[in-house]
Scaffold this motif. Structure first.
Motif, short mmCIF file in Angstrom:
data_model
loop_
_atom_site.label_atom_id
_atom_site.label_comp_id
_atom_site.label_asym_id
_atom_site.label_seq_id
_atom_site.Cartn_x
_atom_site.Cartn_y
_atom_site.Cartn_z
N THR A 124 45.14 -38.51 116.27
CA THR A 124 46.14 -37.60 115.93
C THR A 124 45.75 -36.09 116.02
O THR A 124 46.73 -35.40 116.27
CB THR A 124 46.02 -37.84 114.11
N VAL A 125 44.57 -35.80 116.36
CA VAL A 125 44.10 -34.62 116.49
C VAL A 125 44.46 -34.08 117.94
O VAL A 125 45.01 -33.09 118.30
CB VAL A 125 42.72 -34.14 116.58
N GLY A 126 44.71 -35.25 119.13
CA GLY A 126 45.12 -34.82 120.10
C GLY A 126 46.71 -34.40 120.17
O GLY A 126 46.95 -33.88 120.73
N ARG A 127 47.36 -35.33 119.25
CA ARG A 127 48.70 -35.34 119.20
C ARG A 127 49.00 -33.94 118.68
O ARG A 127 50.01 -33.19 119.03
CB ARG A 127 49.64 -36.35 118.15
N PHE A 128 48.30 -33.50 117.61
CA PHE A 128 48.40 -32.22 117.13
C PHE A 128 48.24 -31.11 118.13
O PHE A 128 48.95 -29.95 118.07
CB PHE A 128 47.51 -31.83 115.90
N PHE A 129 47.10 -31.20 118.92
CA PHE A 129 47.18 -30.23 120.11
C PHE A 129 48.22 -30.14 120.98
O PHE A 129 48.81 -29.06 121.54
CB PHE A 129 45.80 -30.76 120.98
N ASP A 130 48.78 -31.34 121.33
CA ASP A 130 50.12 -31.50 122.18
C ASP A 130 51.26 -30.81 121.37
O ASP A 130 52.06 -30.08 122.24
CB ASP A 130 50.57 -32.85 122.34
N LEU A 131 51.19 -30.78 120.12
CA LEU A 131 52.32 -30.08 119.23
C LEU A 131 52.02 -28.68 119.09
O LEU A 131 52.98 -27.96 118.58
CB LEU A 131 52.61 -30.84 118.24
N GLY A 132 50.81 -28.04 119.70
CA GLY A 132 50.83 -26.71 119.52
C GLY A 132 49.97 -26.32 117.90
O GLY A 132 50.07 -25.07 117.65
N LEU A 133 49.59 -27.40 117.27
CA LEU A 133 49.24 -27.11 115.85
C LEU A 133 47.92 -26.66 115.76
O LEU A 133 47.34 -25.85 114.85
CB LEU A 133 49.48 -28.55 114.94
N VAL A 134 47.01 -27.11 116.80
CA VAL A 134 45.55 -26.68 116.65
C VAL A 134 45.32 -26.55 118.03
O VAL A 134 45.75 -27.35 119.18
CB VAL A 134 44.80 -27.95 116.11
N ARG A 135 44.32 -25.59 118.33
CA ARG A 135 43.66 -25.33 119.68
C ARG A 135 42.10 -25.17 119.50
O ARG A 135 41.50 -25.73 120.42
CB ARG A 135 44.29 -23.85 119.98
N THR A 136 41.63 -25.00 118.18
CA THR A 136 40.08 -24.84 118.07
C THR A 136 39.80 -25.65 117.02
O THR A 136 40.66 -25.74 115.97
CB THR A 136 39.61 -23.38 118.04
N PRO A 137 38.74 -26.10 116.50
CA PRO A 137 38.17 -26.61 115.58
C PRO A 137 38.61 -25.72 114.04
O PRO A 137 38.72 -26.46 113.27
CB PRO A 137 36.56 -26.96 115.41
N ALA A 138 38.31 -24.88 114.23
CA ALA A 138 38.98 -23.89 113.21
C ALA A 138 40.25 -23.96 112.65
O ALA A 138 40.76 -23.58 111.50
CB ALA A 138 38.76 -22.19 113.50
N ASP A 139 41.23 -24.06 113.64
CA ASP A 139 42.76 -24.30 113.36
C ASP A 139 42.90 -25.64 112.44
O ASP A 139 43.70 -25.62 111.71
CB ASP A 139 43.45 -24.55 114.67
N ILE A 140 42.05 -26.53 112.52
CA ILE A 140 41.91 -27.63 111.51
C ILE A 140 42.32 -27.31 110.29
O ILE A 140 42.92 -27.69 109.32
CB ILE A 140 40.92 -28.70 111.80
N TYR A 141 41.38 -26.29 109.81
CA TYR A 141 41.28 -25.84 108.47
C TYR A 141 42.54 -25.17 108.07
O TYR A 141 42.58 -24.48 106.97
CB TYR A 141 40.07 -25.12 108.11
N ASP A 142 43.48 -24.69 108.87
CA ASP A 142 44.64 -23.78 108.46
C ASP A 142 45.87 -24.91 108.41
O ASP A 142 46.74 -24.36 108.02
CB ASP A 142 44.97 -22.99 109.64
N LEU A 143 45.57 -26.10 108.61
CA LEU A 143 46.69 -26.92 108.49
C LEU A 143 47.24 -27.20 106.97
O LEU A 143 46.27 -27.23 105.96
CB LEU A 143 46.26 -28.52 108.90
N THR A 144 48.39 -27.19 106.52
CA THR A 144 49.03 -27.19 105.19
C THR A 144 49.79 -28.50 105.37
O THR A 144 50.45 -29.04 106.24
CB THR A 144 49.65 -25.97 105.01
N ALA A 145 50.17 -28.88 103.95
CA ALA A 145 51.14 -29.93 103.99
C ALA A 145 52.65 -29.33 104.33
O ALA A 145 53.38 -30.05 105.31
CB ALA A 145 51.63 -30.21 102.27
N ALA A 146 53.03 -28.10 104.24
CA ALA A 146 54.14 -27.60 104.98
C ALA A 146 54.28 -27.61 106.30
O ALA A 146 55.28 -27.88 106.70
CB ALA A 146 54.31 -26.07 104.37
N THR A 147 53.04 -27.40 106.74
CA THR A 147 53.13 -27.53 108.52
C THR A 147 52.97 -28.87 108.85
O THR A 147 53.83 -29.11 109.89
CB THR A 147 51.51 -27.16 108.78
N LEU A 148 52.78 -29.74 108.30
CA LEU A 148 52.90 -31.18 108.86
C LEU A 148 54.02 -32.23 108.30
O LEU A 148 54.35 -33.24 108.98
CB LEU A 148 51.34 -32.05 108.26
N THR A 149 54.58 -31.76 107.21
CA THR A 149 55.70 -32.64 106.75
C THR A 149 56.85 -32.43 107.66
O THR A 149 57.17 -31.48 108.57
CB THR A 149 56.42 -31.90 105.33
#
Length: 713
Positions: free
Chosen positions: A459-484
Motif C-alpha cells: 500500500t505504501v508503495g502504491r501511495f508513493f507511485d501516486l505521489g501521496l507520500v515521499r518521506t515517512p513524515a508524509d504518512i502523518y499528513d494522510l487524511t480521509a479526504a486524501t484517500l477517499t
C-alpha cells in the motif's frame, strides 16, 4: 443426560464433525461434503463460540483461520534435543556409513528406513490426551520458539488425534513444516508484481511465515506439515517404521514416499529413483534421510559428539543448466546499492523454468568475464533465483565485448560511486532516487519498525507511485479526504489505515530509530543507541567519536550516523516526525541499577542457558552494574558458558586466561532482591568467590535417555 440441542452439545458435535471432515480431506483426499456445506458448519460453529465462549473446546477447528496476534514468542526447552544429521554427497560415503553400522551391530541383521528430506522448518509438536498443546521450532536444538498459535492454522495438521489403544497420554511428534511450491510461486508472483524483493526459496518463506506475529497472516500462507518421527518416555514401538504407521493411523500427515530397505543397495535404488522424480512432489526436497529402523539397534549404535551413528542424510548435488545470457538489468535498493540481475533464455532447471540469475556485483561480472550473448552455466541449489557459475567459452561469439557496468543510476541518472572497500556501486541520490525513497517508506512501515496496521509495503508503495507520500513524515499528513476515491480503498479500509497511523505514534523510540533506515543501524544497534542516549536530540548532538564509544557501536556505524544527522533533509524529517507526535525519546526514568555488585566487570555470554534466556542474563548483568560485550579480549572479566557454546570462543578464552564460568556461577555473583537493597555502594565484586573452576567446560551434547522412544529428528 445431555441435551443434544443445547449450545454446548452443538459446539461439541460440530467440532467433532469438522475434525473428521478435515481428516478425510487432507489425509485421504476425500470430500465427504460440498465446500459450501463445510463452510456453513464452520460459520455456525464460529457464531456459537462467539455467543458462548465458555463452551469453546481447546482445539476448535475455528482456530485454523488465525487471528491471534503475538508481540513476541516465548522460548521452551526441548525435552528431547533436536540434533542435526551428518551429511554426505556421494554413494561411496553411504557405503562407508553402512559398513560402520554393520561393525557397530557386530554382524546382526538390520534394515533401513529411507525418507525424503523435505526442505522446510523442523518442528516439535506435543500432544496430550490426543490434543495438540504446543509447537516449538528447532531453534538451536536445545531451546526453540513457541509458535503454537501459528502451527494451529496449518490445515493438514490435526488439532485432535484419532484415538488408538497404544496412543500414549503424552508424546512428541517431529516433522517438517513447509510451503507448497505452488503457494510459493503464487506468493513470489504477487511480490514481483508489487515490485517487492522475491523470497529466496520455500524453506525461507516457511520459516519467515512461522515468525509472523499475526496468525491470520500465517493461515493465509497455506503452510503444510509432514510428520517423520515419534518420541515418548516409554517404548511404544519396536521400530521407526512402526511409529510412522501409527502416526498416520492417528491422523497425522506422513508422506507416503518413505520405504523400508533391507540393504545398502536398496537404499541406493531409492536414492536414484527420487533423483529426478522428487521434482514432481508438491514440496521442495534436497535429499534422502537414511535411518536404522530398529530402535534398540539405534541405542546400541548411539551418537558421536555431533550426530547419531544410526542415521545420515544424503544430499543431491545442485542442479545445473546451460542457457544464453540475453541482458543485464540493474536494480536499486534502499541504501542505493545497484545490483545486477542476469536475464536468461528460459531453461528448465530443478523442476522450474529459470529466466534470471543472480550476478551479485561488478566484481563477479568481471571474475566470470560475462558478455551479452554468452552461453552460461546456471546452478540452482534450492534458490528461486539461481546463480551463474561459469561461461561456455567454446560457444562465445567472436565479436562479443565485456560488459560495461553503468556509471549512472539506472533509475535517476545520478553518477554512481563505489566507496572504498565495498563491492557494490551505489547511487548517492538518497533524497531523489525513486527506488530508494520507495524502499525507505516500505522499511519504515514494516513489521519490525513502525508496523503500521493497514499500511503494508504494497500500500505504501502504491501511495508513493501516486505521489501521496515521499518521506515517512508524509504518512502523518494522510487524511480521509486524501484517500477517499482511491481504488481498492473503501471507507472501512481508510478508517483502519488512519487508526494504524495514529497508533504508530506510540511505537517506542528504538523501533522508530530502526525505521528511519540509517545505514548499518539494525534492530540491535537501534536498541543500544536508544538506551544509551535516551533521545534523538542527544544522539544527533554527539560526535562520531562519541557515538563510536557507545557499547557495540563501532566506527563505521558511528560515521554513518554522524553523516545522516548532518544532512539538513534528515533534520527536517526529524522535526516533522516530532510535530506529528512520533516517539523520539524513551519515556520514563532510565532503569536504576539494582546494585553495583558487578561494576567494572565485563561479560561475554555464549551458548544456551537452562534457567534464563540470553537476553534475561544480559539484563541481569546490566542491572547490577556489569557490561556486555560480544568479543573476547584480555580485558574481558568472564566468559559465561552455556550449552552448545562455540569452540572458538572457548579456545580464545583459555588462551587469554579469561575465566570461564557457568550460568549458576554468574547467578551466585548477583545478590538477591533483599541483598540488592542493602548492598553497599562501591562493593568490590572481584572479592566474590566463584563456585566454578575458571576452566569450566560447557555441558556436553545431550542425547535421548535410554528407553526414550523414537528418533531425534
Amino acid at each position: 443426560m445431555s441435551d443434544p440441542t443445547s449450545p454446548q452439545e452443538r459446539i461439541k458435535t460440530l467440532t467433532q464433525r469438522l475434525h473428521h471432515l478435515n481428516y478425510q480431506y487432507y489425509q485421504n483426499d476425500v470430500s465427504e461434503v460440498p465446500d459450501q456445506e463445510f463452510d456453513h458448519m464452520l460459520a455456525e460453529l464460529q457464531a456459537l463460540e462467539k455467543e458462548f465462549p465458555e463452551f469453546v473446546l481447546p482445539n476448535s477447528p475455528t482456530q485454523r483461520v488465525g487471528g491471534t496476534v503475538t508481540k513476541q514468542f516465548p522460548t521452551a526447552l526441548h525435552r528431547y534435543p533436536m540434533l542435526s544429521l551428518g551429511n554426505t554427497y556421494s554413494e561411496a560415503d553411504l557405503r562407508d556409513f553402512d559398513e560402520r553400522v554393520s561393525r557397530g551391530l557386530e554382524g546382526a541383521e538390520y534394515t533401513y528406513v529411507c525418507e525424503m528430506k523435505f526442505d522446510g522448518v523442523a518442528m516439535s509438536l506435543t500432544y496430550e490426551n490426543g490434543e495438540l498443546t504446543q509447537g516449538v521450532t528447532r531453534g538451536d536444538g536445545t531451546r526453540g520458539d513457541v509458535v503454537t498459535n501459528n502451527v494451529r492454522t496449518i490445515k493438514n495438521l490435526p488439532l485432535h488425534l484419532r484415538p488408538a489403544p497404544n496412543q500414549p497420554t503424552e508424546f512428541e511428534v517431529r516433522g517438517e513444516i513447509f510451503m507448497p511450491i505452488t503457494v510459493f510461486d503464487e506468493l513470489n508472483a504477487e511480490r514481483e508484481q508489487n515490485g517487492e524483493a522475491l523470497l529466496a526459496n520455500p524453506r525461507n518463506a516457511a520459516s519467515g511465515t512461522l515468525k509472523l506475529q499475526d496468525s491470520a497472516m500465517v493461515a493465509a500462507r497455506r503452510l503444510r506439515f509432514f510428520a517423520y518421527s515419534f518420541l515418548s518416555s516409554g517404548r511404544t514401538f519396536p521400530t521407526h517404521s512402526a511409529s510412522l504407521e501409527a502416526l498416520k493411523a492417528w491422523g497425522l500427515p506422513v508422506s507416503d514416499t518413505w520405504r523400508l530397505c533391507h540393504s545398502i543397495n536398496e537404499v541406493l535404488d531409492f536414492v536414484h529413483h527420487w533423483e529426478k522424480k522428487r521434482f514432481e512432489l508438491p514440496v521442495a526436497t534436497d535429499g534422502i534421510v537414511i535411518k536404522v529402523d530398529d530402535l534398540r539397534q539405534q541405542e546400541v549404535l548411539g551418537f558421536t559428539s555431533k550426530s547419531p551413528r544410526w542415521a545420515i542424510a544424503y544430499k543431491y548435488p545442485a542442479e545445473k543448466a546451460r542457457t544464453r545470457l540475453n541482458s543485464i538489468q540493474y536494480q536499486v535498493g534502499r541504501t542505493g546499492a545497484v545490483t545486477p540481475v542476469a536475464m536468461l533464455t528460459p531453461v528448465p532447471l530443478a523442476g522450474t523454468v529459470v529466466k534470471r540469475a543472480s550476478v551479485h556485483n561488478a566484481n563477479q561480472i568481471a571474475a566470470l568475464d560475462l558478455r551479452i550473448g554468452d552461453m552460461v552455466f546456471v546452478e540452482k541449489g534450492g534458490e528461486i533465483i539461481p546463480k551463474i557459475t561459469g561461461v561456455d567459452l567454446t560457444a562465445r561469439p567472436a565479436d562479443s565485448e565485456p560488459i560495461k557496468y553503468p556509471t549512472e543510476c539506472p533509475a535517476c541518472g545520478t553518477p554512481l560511486i563505489r566507496p572504498e572497500g565495498e563491492a557494490h556501486f551505489r547511487c548517492p541520490n538518497d533524497e531523489g532516487c525513486p527506488p530508494q525513497l520507495k524502499a525507505k517508506l516500505e522499511h519504515y512501515v514494516s513489521r519490525k519498525a513502525l508496523n503500521i496496521d493497514g499500511l503494508g509495503t504494497e500500500t505504501v508503495g502504491r501511495f508513493f507511485d501516486l505521489g501521496l507520500v515521499r518521506t515517512p513524515a508524509d504518512i502523518y499528513d494522510l487524511t480521509a479526504a486524501t484517500l477517499t476515491g482511491l481504488e481498492r480503498l473503501g471507507e472501512k479500509s481508510i478508517n483502519n489505515l488512519l487508526k494504524g497511523v495514529e497508533a504508530s505514534k506510540q511505537v517506542p523510540f528504538d523501533r522508530v530509530l530502526f525505521g528511519l533506515g540509517i545505514r548499518y543501524v539494525g534492530e540491535t544497534v537501534a536498541e543500544k543507541l536508544a538506551a544509551h542516549y535516551r533521545t534523538i536530540d542527544a544522539m544527533a548532538a554527539a560526535s562520531a567519536g562519541e557515538l563510536a564509544a557507545t557499547p557495540e557501536v563501532g566506527g563505521v556505524i558511528a560515521e554513518s550516523l554522524a553523516e545522516w544527522f548532518s544532512d539538513a533533509n534528515n533534520r527536517e524529517l526529524i522535526e516533522r516526525l516530532r510535530a506529528a507526535g512520533v516517539q523520539l525519546a524513551l519515556t520514563g526514568e532510565p532503569p536504576r541499577a539494582q546494585s553495583d555488585r558487578l561494576a567494572g566487570l565485563t561479560f561475554v555470554l555464549s551458548g544456551v542457558f537452562e534457567q534464563h534466556s540470553r537476553e534475561e542474563l544480559q539484563h541481569l548483568i546490566q542491572q547490577h552494574g556489569g557490561k556486555i560485550t560480544g568479543s573476547i579480549s584480555k580485558k574481558l572479566s568472564y566468559l559465561v558458558a552455556g550449552d552448545k557454546m562455540g569452540p572458538a570462543k572457548r579456545e580464545k578464552a583459555t588462551e587469554l586466561k579469561v575465566p570461564i564460568i557457568s550460568e549458576t556461577d554468574l547467578l551466585a555473583m548477583i545478590p538477591s532482591d533483599l541483598e540488592a537493597e542493602d548492598d553497599v555502594a562501591g562493593a568490590d565484586a572481584d572479592t566474590l568467590s566463584l563456585t566454578g573452576d575458571p576452566t569450566l567446560t560447557a555441558p556436553a551434547d545431550s542425547a535421548a535417555e535410554p528407553g526414550k522412544q523414537g528418533s531425534l529428528f
